[in-house]
Write a protein that holds these residues in place. Sequence first.
Motif, PDB file in Angstrom:
ATOM      1  N   ALA A   1       1.895   9.048  -6.412  1.00  0.00           N
ATOM      2  CA  ALA A   1       2.344  10.434  -6.289  1.00  0.00           C
ATOM      3  C   ALA A   1       3.404  10.758  -7.333  1.00  0.00           C
ATOM      4  O   ALA A   1       3.378  11.831  -7.958  1.00  0.00           O
ATOM      5  CB  ALA A   1       2.890  10.677  -4.879  1.00  0.00           C
ATOM      6  N   ARG A   2       4.343   9.838  -7.537  1.00  0.00           N
ATOM      7  CA  ARG A   2       5.396  10.077  -8.515  1.00  0.00           C
ATOM      8  C   ARG A   2       4.826  10.220  -9.919  1.00  0.00           C
ATOM      9  O   ARG A   2       5.254  11.081 -10.697  1.00  0.00           O
ATOM     10  CB  ARG A   2       6.424   8.942  -8.477  1.00  0.00           C
ATOM     11  N   CYS A   3       3.858   9.367 -10.253  1.00  0.00           N
ATOM     12  CA  CYS A   3       3.261   9.434 -11.593  1.00  0.00           C
ATOM     13  C   CYS A   3       2.504  10.745 -11.788  1.00  0.00           C
ATOM     14  O   CYS A   3       2.533  11.329 -12.885  1.00  0.00           O
ATOM     15  CB  CYS A   3       2.346   8.233 -11.819  1.00  0.00           C
ATOM     16  N   ASN A   4       1.835  11.208 -10.763  1.00  0.00           N
ATOM     17  CA  ASN A   4       1.170  12.509 -10.865  1.00  0.00           C
ATOM     18  C   ASN A   4       2.186  13.633 -11.053  1.00  0.00           C
ATOM     19  O   ASN A   4       1.971  14.559 -11.845  1.00  0.00           O
ATOM     20  CB  ASN A   4       0.309  12.769  -9.628  1.00  0.00           C
TER      21      ASN A   4
ATOM     22  N   GLN B   1       0.830  -1.198   0.000  1.00  0.00           N
ATOM     23  CA  GLN B   1       0.000   0.000   0.000  1.00  0.00           C
ATOM     24  C   GLN B   1       0.871   1.256   0.000  1.00  0.00           C
ATOM     25  O   GLN B   1       0.640   2.194  -0.776  1.00  0.00           O
ATOM     26  CB  GLN B   1      -0.926   0.009   1.215  1.00  0.00           C
ATOM     27  N   ALA B   2       1.894   1.279   0.856  1.00  0.00           N
ATOM     28  CA  ALA B   2       2.783   2.442   0.929  1.00  0.00           C
ATOM     29  C   ALA B   2       3.532   2.645  -0.384  1.00  0.00           C
ATOM     30  O   ALA B   2       3.626   3.768  -0.894  1.00  0.00           O
ATOM     31  CB  ALA B   2       3.767   2.274   2.079  1.00  0.00           C
ATOM     32  N   ASP B   3       4.076   1.554  -0.945  1.00  0.00           N
ATOM     33  CA  ASP B   3       4.780   1.654  -2.219  1.00  0.00           C
ATOM     34  C   ASP B   3       3.872   2.196  -3.316  1.00  0.00           C
ATOM     35  O   ASP B   3       4.271   3.045  -4.116  1.00  0.00           O
ATOM     36  CB  ASP B   3       5.296   0.273  -2.649  1.00  0.00           C
ATOM     37  N   SER B   4       2.641   1.694  -3.347  1.00  0.00           N
ATOM     38  CA  SER B   4       1.705   2.085  -4.401  1.00  0.00           C
ATOM     39  C   SER B   4       1.303   3.548  -4.281  1.00  0.00           C
ATOM     40  O   SER B   4       1.171   4.248  -5.291  1.00  0.00           O
ATOM     41  CB  SER B   4       0.468   1.183  -4.364  1.00  0.00           C
TER      42      SER B   4
ATOM     43  N   ALA C   1      -0.764  14.574  -5.551  1.00  0.00           N
ATOM     44  CA  ALA C   1       0.554  14.146  -5.083  1.00  0.00           C
ATOM     45  C   ALA C   1       0.789  14.587  -3.641  1.00  0.00           C
ATOM     46  O   ALA C   1       1.346  13.834  -2.824  1.00  0.00           O
ATOM     47  CB  ALA C   1       1.645  14.699  -5.995  1.00  0.00           C
ATOM     48  N   ALA C   2       0.351  15.793  -3.305  1.00  0.00           N
ATOM     49  CA  ALA C   2       0.507  16.291  -1.934  1.00  0.00           C
ATOM     50  C   ALA C   2      -0.305  15.458  -0.953  1.00  0.00           C
ATOM     51  O   ALA C   2       0.159  15.167   0.162  1.00  0.00           O
ATOM     52  CB  ALA C   2       0.088  17.761  -1.864  1.00  0.00           C
ATOM     53  N   ARG C   3      -1.520  15.072  -1.348  1.00  0.00           N
ATOM     54  CA  ARG C   3      -2.334  14.228  -0.466  1.00  0.00           C
ATOM     55  C   ARG C   3      -1.657  12.885  -0.229  1.00  0.00           C
ATOM     56  O   ARG C   3      -1.645  12.368   0.897  1.00  0.00           O
ATOM     57  CB  ARG C   3      -3.729  14.025  -1.071  1.00  0.00           C
ATOM     58  N   ASP C   4      -1.092  12.326  -1.288  1.00  0.00           N
ATOM     59  CA  ASP C   4      -0.406  11.051  -1.127  1.00  0.00           C
ATOM     60  C   ASP C   4       0.839  11.192  -0.256  1.00  0.00           C
ATOM     61  O   ASP C   4       1.152  10.307   0.553  1.00  0.00           O
ATOM     62  CB  ASP C   4      -0.031  10.471  -2.492  1.00  0.00           C
ATOM     63  N   ALA C   5       1.552  12.309  -0.394  1.00  0.00           N
ATOM     64  CA  ALA C   5       2.723  12.538   0.452  1.00  0.00           C
ATOM     65  C   ALA C   5       2.324  12.627   1.921  1.00  0.00           C
ATOM     66  O   ALA C   5       3.029  12.114   2.803  1.00  0.00           O
ATOM     67  CB  ALA C   5       3.443  13.807   0.018  1.00  0.00           C
ATOM     68  N   LYS C   6       1.189  13.240   2.200  1.00  0.00           N
ATOM     69  CA  LYS C   6       0.711  13.323   3.575  1.00  0.00           C
ATOM     70  C   LYS C   6       0.358  11.933   4.118  1.00  0.00           C
ATOM     71  O   LYS C   6       0.612  11.619   5.286  1.00  0.00           O
ATOM     72  CB  LYS C   6      -0.498  14.247   3.654  1.00  0.00           C
TER      73      LYS C   6
ATOM     74  N   HIS D   1       7.103  16.262  -1.275  1.00  0.00           N
ATOM     75  CA  HIS D   1       6.718  17.632  -0.946  1.00  0.00           C
ATOM     76  C   HIS D   1       7.719  18.635  -1.531  1.00  0.00           C
ATOM     77  O   HIS D   1       7.322  19.705  -2.025  1.00  0.00           O
ATOM     78  CB  HIS D   1       6.631  17.812   0.567  1.00  0.00           C
ATOM     79  N   ALA D   2       8.996  18.301  -1.475  1.00  0.00           N
ATOM     80  CA  ALA D   2      10.022  19.188  -2.034  1.00  0.00           C
ATOM     81  C   ALA D   2       9.844  19.336  -3.544  1.00  0.00           C
ATOM     82  O   ALA D   2       9.938  20.446  -4.089  1.00  0.00           O
ATOM     83  CB  ALA D   2      11.412  18.653  -1.713  1.00  0.00           C
TER      84      ALA D   2
END
Length: 204
Positions: free
Chosen positions: A82-85, A74-77, A104-109, A127-128
Amino acid sequence: EGLCRQGATVAREEADDLIRQWSTDGYHLQHYWYFLSNMHLDLFTGEADRAVHRFSQEWSRLKASLLLLLPSIQADSVAWRARCNLIQTHDGKHPRAAGLLRRAARDAKKLARIRHPFTQSIAQVIHAEIAHVRREDERAVALLRAAIPHMEEHHMALYAAAARLKLASWLGGEEGDALMRQGMPRFEEQHIQDPQAMLRLLLP
């Protein structure tokens, strides 16, 4: 190491040979590792659009398999999503770039809430990168700079080296040169022949 030594073409052929030996019924952990291997190879070879397409094609199968119930997958996915976005926003031309960055920001959170050093470090880098795409340069540099000691503290030396190289490309000048000198030895120790390719593989 095999990827650096043999090249992406041979690595793909080996992955293809292995998956052909596995069942075509259902979606199993082996299919997930095959998918993940190809995602890494896409980024290593600079075929980011191919990675985005691959992820969009695989996502429904992955969800239906229930493998996302496993915390590590789940974490990897979430990180890959996020990376694909982010990838789709890099040329500055996507009509939905703002929405992709928000996703992507939501996934980073989500990743940051997982109490594991790796996911928290990747969340920081995402986030960076979001800040960098938004041209919030000071925030981007501060976030990426803060991620480096966290990676080193938790034995993510190659990721820390990659973060230094990424930061060097953002800063340039004398500080950029110094960061390159700090990061490159770790890549050389691992006999990485194409640092930029490995950087694309490791970090958003």
